[in-house]
Structure formats: C-alpha cells, structure tokens
Write an enzyme that holds these catalytic residues in place. Sequence first.
Site, short mmCIF file in Angstrom:
data_model
loop_
_atom_site.label_atom_id
_atom_site.label_comp_id
_atom_site.label_asym_id
_atom_site.label_seq_id
_atom_site.Cartn_x
_atom_site.Cartn_y
_atom_site.Cartn_z
CG ASP A 29 103.82 3.38 115.49
OD1 ASP A 29 103.52 3.86 114.39
OD2 ASP A 29 103.21 3.67 116.54
CG ASN A 77 97.74 0.60 108.54
OD1 ASN A 77 98.59 -0.28 108.65
ND2 ASN A 77 97.56 1.52 109.49
#
Length: 249
Positions: A29, A77
Amino acid sequence: MTAKPTILQDLPADLDRERLPKHVAVIMDGNGRWAKRQGLPRIMGHRRGVDALKDLLRCCRDWGVQALTAYAFSTENWGRPFEEVDFLMTLFERVLRQELREMMRENVRITFVGNLDALPQSLRAEIERSMAETRNNSGIHFTVATNYGGRQEILQACRAIATQVQQGHLQPEDIDEAVFEQHLYTAGVGDPDLLIRTSGEMRLSNFLLWQMAYSELYVTDTLWPDFDRAEFHQALCAYQQRHRRFGKL
C-alpha cells in the site's frame, strides 16, 4: 530482476534462521501517496513499487523465507480511474515478459491466484506462460494475487463444494477444513505466517481472509516504494519477538 543497491545481503545476525516465517504475505500500500509526495504521477509510484517487490522477493530468497505472496490487484481496484487500471495491466504484462528469464535463472516458482478470467487476454497469456515455465522450479514460491478478493474466493469454494454434493461426489459430513482449502485459489500453498502491510492502514482489505486466521500482522507507516531490506529486517525482528500460541496457552 534488477535490484536496487542494498547493504543487507546476508541474514542479519540478530535474526534466528530457525524462527523465520516460512511464508510472508504483503499488502503493498502507498504507491500513489509516494508518487504524490515526490510530485510525480501515480503511475510512477507503481513502477517504483515493482522495484520494491522484486527486491523483497530476492531478499526472501537470500534470507531463507520459502514463500512470498503479494496482493497486486484486488477485485475492488477496478473502481480506480481507467487510465490507472490500464497502466497496471500493461505493467503486469511487461514485467512478466521481461523478468521470466531471470526468474528461471533464480529458480523462482510463480503462481497467480484470483479470478484470472477477467484479465486482458494478452496478460492471461503471459501469466499462463510464466506459471508453466516455472512450475518445476524448486526455489522460493512467489504467489501473486491478481483480481483477487477473499470473500469471492470463499464464495467460489462454497459453490464448487455445493456442486460436488449435489452431484453425489461428496457427502456434507465429509466437508472439513482440509476439503474446503482444496477448493480455494491458494490450494497447495501454506497459510502465511506473517502479513506485512505498508502505509499504516490497519485492515486486511479482503485479502486471504480464510488463510490469515492465525497470521501475525505487522503494519508500518512506510509507503511501499520505500519498503526495503532494512524495513523487512524490522518486520522479521518484530515477528520473532512474538509467541505464536494458535489459541493455546
């Protein structure tokens, strides 16, 4: 896999080789935030993130970690801007094509898990080629979760088992954890001992929900492109300070 320079080639002396995690999972991340802080487009963060992943893979191999699983692209995503998603798909394909020879040289076995049918056909072809060519490699097992979602994985396992019961191939009373695990994307891959999440976020984000039942969690504020061997060393030190009881005393 060209690695960035690093000073930690060998296992640091303060780590016990016998107590290393066999399997490390990472939620990578912070690529976009890293790029923003550098005044760069988000895609540059993803490019830098690939370099960090390649170095971590080599570090795991150098230090004796047997398996690495990376959360590359989640089912959620797809909700990102089209340009970013398109770039990521192209980046995955290009990296696979460029790095296959190096993975063969370094004896890496690569596996992809997730709903791969939804990926672009050209990317699926590179995925299939890389898995086929590295299948017999005996070095570190590198698993890449692509278009992966933990809840979706559990649902598809339930559907597959229900179909077997409906067809008379399986009795309900025979369904146990071992049977269930055989129907997961990760069948044959051991559960992670350690999950590392970068950028300070304190959640699993739909990643390996079944498999993480007893994984040790390590969260760092470091953004993924800056996660290097020194950071990995800190994560392993924290891991080795814990007593894994698995619900027992």
